[in-house]
Design a protein around this motif. Structure first.
Motif, mmCIF file in Angstrom:
data_model
loop_
_atom_site.group_PDB
_atom_site.id
_atom_site.type_symbol
_atom_site.label_atom_id
_atom_site.label_comp_id
_atom_site.label_asym_id
_atom_site.label_seq_id
_atom_site.Cartn_x
_atom_site.Cartn_y
_atom_site.Cartn_z
ATOM 1 N N LEU B 23 0.828 -1.213 0.000
ATOM 2 C CA LEU B 23 0.000 0.000 0.000
ATOM 3 C C LEU B 23 0.861 1.261 0.000
ATOM 4 O O LEU B 23 0.561 2.217 -0.716
ATOM 5 C CB LEU B 23 -0.942 -0.014 1.204
ATOM 6 N N SER B 26 2.326 1.867 -3.351
ATOM 7 C CA SER B 26 1.303 2.309 -4.310
ATOM 8 C C SER B 26 1.021 3.811 -4.229
ATOM 9 O O SER B 26 0.345 4.353 -5.111
ATOM 10 C CB SER B 26 0.000 1.525 -4.085
ATOM 11 N N VAL B 27 1.515 4.466 -3.200
ATOM 12 C CA VAL B 27 1.336 5.925 -3.093
ATOM 13 C C VAL B 27 2.000 6.634 -4.286
ATOM 14 O O VAL B 27 1.601 7.729 -4.679
ATOM 15 C CB VAL B 27 1.903 6.441 -1.742
ATOM 16 N N LEU B 42 -4.858 5.787 0.893
ATOM 17 C CA LEU B 42 -3.850 4.720 0.777
ATOM 18 C C LEU B 42 -3.002 4.643 2.056
ATOM 19 O O LEU B 42 -2.696 3.541 2.529
ATOM 20 C CB LEU B 42 -2.926 4.989 -0.412
ATOM 21 N N SER B 45 -5.038 3.123 4.781
ATOM 22 C CA SER B 45 -5.199 1.686 4.485
ATOM 23 C C SER B 45 -3.932 0.909 4.803
ATOM 24 O O SER B 45 -3.992 -0.285 5.123
ATOM 25 C CB SER B 45 -5.539 1.481 2.998
ATOM 26 N N GLY B 46 -2.784 1.566 4.683
ATOM 27 C CA GLY B 46 -1.517 0.891 4.976
ATOM 28 C C GLY B 46 -1.169 0.902 6.452
ATOM 29 O O GLY B 46 -0.632 -0.078 6.974
ATOM 30 N N PRO B 89 -8.589 0.532 0.424
ATOM 31 C CA PRO B 89 -8.404 1.579 -0.589
ATOM 32 C C PRO B 89 -9.665 1.816 -1.438
ATOM 33 O O PRO B 89 -10.006 2.960 -1.742
ATOM 34 C CB PRO B 89 -7.261 1.046 -1.453
ATOM 35 N N THR B 147 -5.336 5.214 -9.534
ATOM 36 C CA THR B 147 -4.849 4.586 -8.304
ATOM 37 C C THR B 147 -5.561 3.252 -8.065
ATOM 38 O O THR B 147 -4.926 2.255 -7.717
ATOM 39 C CB THR B 147 -5.102 5.518 -7.096
ATOM 40 N N TRP B 151 -4.255 -0.522 -8.156
ATOM 41 C CA TRP B 151 -4.396 -1.371 -6.975
ATOM 42 C C TRP B 151 -5.037 -2.711 -7.352
ATOM 43 O O TRP B 151 -4.640 -3.764 -6.874
ATOM 44 C CB TRP B 151 -5.211 -0.644 -5.896
#
Lengths: 67, 516
Positions: B23, B26-27, B42, B45-46, B89, B147, B151
């Motif tokens: 996560l 993925s930013v 995000l 979520s992480g 996310p 995004t 994901w």
């Protein structure tokens, strides 16, 4: 410091099929994709991408024949 | 707290921390695409799985090493919990856009994204991604924020590696195919002796293939963002797409044919890939499963092409071959990409019953164990066929005869035959039983007359086989909540090959004292 001692390079060299050509393809791949993202579709980028894929296929075949 | 719980807790904690890492990485995507409103979602979520994971790993640091039972429970619980955290996310970005706080800009809401404001839809999407299924709660993936497009692809890709690791390194047992791979007398026993280096090598192969796949798709005309996403979901045989009509959107025969080898790569056992990369090309035909991947795909393509051509679904033989080959390979490799949709041709759900059932057959069997595919797996189907032949021919030999069964270079004695045959038969029986339950439930809850029986069989087989092809039943509105819950279960058991989930449920209910 040797090239093979760089953090990501070292891990790539230590994993996989123990073949420096495949290791190199693995390391070149993201650079090539990033280059395509920046430059876009052109004769040069298309040519390099085709060369990459064909080289990969040919090298798999070569390894098979030479073994 | 007993020792087993500590071991399971510690390893689950590690999985949660790894998920948090995915996560946080993925930013980069919202930063690149300027979707800054997605960054807080995000990060939150992480942080959540990271904090829980950290707590579990530090509290149970000294726990014992996991055994076979722990491995099954960790895999089953881990996949389920990761799917729950992975849904954040979807849920949080959808709500960010819904509430549109001024500080985060003014992103536009769409009905596609709004569907994820319902937790069940977000969880469905996440479970579908991590199990590599590809059934979706979106009605137009194209309008999703980049995004979330990323994901979806990313979780299928990592889920693909996860299942290879699971079947080749952690849950290898008699009849699972993986053990057959390891114990083959003709080849080396494992990719590498330890699990850690096995996992590293699986990643190495997977990443190399991903780069080759991205460039191949880009060469044949797919835009780069599409090539990156479809290479990831094609190789992991997950099948999520970033376009409204899956691969049909491109309406390009070159892209269709370029995806065939990518999906096939994902359906061949990764230990075999390793040997091939080392120059041992014999495995392309000497390995039982790999040989049968090619035979099975060719036969299926031939049958399906014939059916859709003779049945007048398509008027030219080339078109029939193009769609027939793609849809069979997509089904049998469990990728679930779709080229047969209404806008470009005849949708799968409107193909003849024979054609739909041929695709369903492909989904049920799947590809090679030790790859990213779902379904029963070729090795089990072949073990069952060989085992049945062995049992029948037994009658013709004297009782004192010592007979052996040859599977993939292994000469099995009576005890080993029983073990392999029993495992394959149990999995196949359970697979059929859960498929039947799913069909029954779906027939009960769907509106009468809306879908045919072959549509329903197709959809359940697709969910349980982790395929993702749809006859049109799955959707945020079209599938009732009970159906979504059932598909969550189907996808979960399908990915873990049923037994680990049943072991986990038994452990939870018995140890939890629910029915004791």
């Amino acid at each position: 410091m040797k090239l093979s001692e760089l953090p990501i390079v070292e891990e790539v060299f230590e994993s996989g099929a123990n073949d420096r050509v495949f290791d190199s393809l693995l390391l070149i791949g993201p650079v090539l994709i990033a280059g395509i993202a920046i430059v876009g579709r052109s004769t040069v980028t298309t040519g390099i991408a085709i060369a990459y894929v064909l080289f990969f296929v040919a090298y798999v075949g070569y390894r098979g024949i030479s073994n | 707290m007993n020792e087993a719980t500590k071991t399971i807790g510690r390893d689950l904690g590690r999985m949660f921390q790894a998920l948090a890492g995915l996560l946080f990485v993925s930013v980069l995507i919202p930063l690149i695409w300027g979707e800054y409103y997605a960054i807080p979602a995000l990060v939150v979520s992480g942080v959540l799985p990271f904090a829980i994971g950290r707590l579990l790993t530090s509290r149970f640091r000294e726990a014992a090493k996991p055994g076979k039972l722990h491995g099954m429970i960790i895999a089953a619980l881990g996949w389920f919990c990761v799917a729950i955290f992975g849904s954040l996310p979807f849920f949080l970005i959808a709500w960010t856009v819904e509430l549109a706080p001024p500080i985060l800009g003014d992103p536009s809401q769409t009905s596609t994204l709004a569907a994820f404001t319902q937790p069940i839809n977000a969880l469905f999407e996440s479970m579908s991604g991590f199990t590599g299924t590809g059934l979706t709660m979106t009605d137009n993936e194209e309008v999703l924020p980049r995004t979330l497009q990323w994901w979806r692809s990313f979780i299928e890709w990592t889920g693909g590696v996860g299942v290879i690791v699971l079947t080749t390194a952690i849950l290898a047992r008699p009849g699972s195919g993986s053990l057959t791979l390891y114990k083959s007398e003709a080849r080396s026993e494992r990719i590498h002796p330890s699990i850690v280096s096995t996992v590293q090598t699986i990643w190495w192969i997977f990443i190399l293939f991903t780069f080759v796949s991205i460039l191949l798709l880009w060469i044949v005309g797919m835009p780069l963002w599409g090539a990156i996403n479809h290479a990831m979901t094609g190789l992991s045989t997950g099948g999520f797409s970033i376009t409204d009509n899956s691969i049909a959107t491109y309406d390009s025969a070159a892209i269709d044919f370029a995806l065939l080898p990518i999906m096939l790569l994902g359906s061949i056992a990764f230990p075999v890939h390793y040997l091939i990369l080392q120059g041992d090309l014999r495995n392309l035909y000497a390995d039982l499963q790999t040989r049968w991947v090619f035979i099975y795909m060719s036969l299926g393509t031939f049958v399906l092409t014939t059916l859709v051509y003779v049945g007048d679904t398509y008027d030219s033989l080339f078109t029939a071959f193009r769609y027939g080959s793609f849809q069979f390979v997509s089904a049998a490799t469990c990728a679930g990409f779709q080229t047969a949709v209404d806008t470009t041709n005849v949708a799968l759900g409107r193909w003849s019953a024979q054609a739909q059932l041929t695709v369903t057959f492909g989904m049920v069997i799947g590809g090679a164990a030790g790859s990213t595919v779902g379904g029963i797996k070729l090795i089990r189907a072949l073990t069952l066929l060989k085992g049945v032949r062995h049992r029948i021919s037994d009658v013709f030999y004297p009782e004192t005869a010592v007979r052996r069964l040859n599977i993939n270079g292994r000469r099995l004695n009576e005890r080993e035959i029983r073990q392999e045959f029993e495992e394959a038969a149990i999995i196949t029986m359970l697979w059929g039983a859960f498929l039947a339950i799913g069909i029954f439930v779906l027939l009960m809850i769907l509106p009468q007359g809306e879908y045919t029986l072959e549509n329903v069989i197709f959809e359940v087989a697709s969910a349980q086989g982790n395929v993702g092809l749809s006859a049109g039943i799955t959707g945020p509105e079209s599938l009732p909540t009970l159906g979504k819950l059932m598909f969550l279960f189907n996808m979960w058991i399908g990915r873990l090959e049923i037994i680990p989930v049943l072991v986990t449920l038994r452990a939870v209910f018995r140890r939890g004292g629910i029915y004791q």
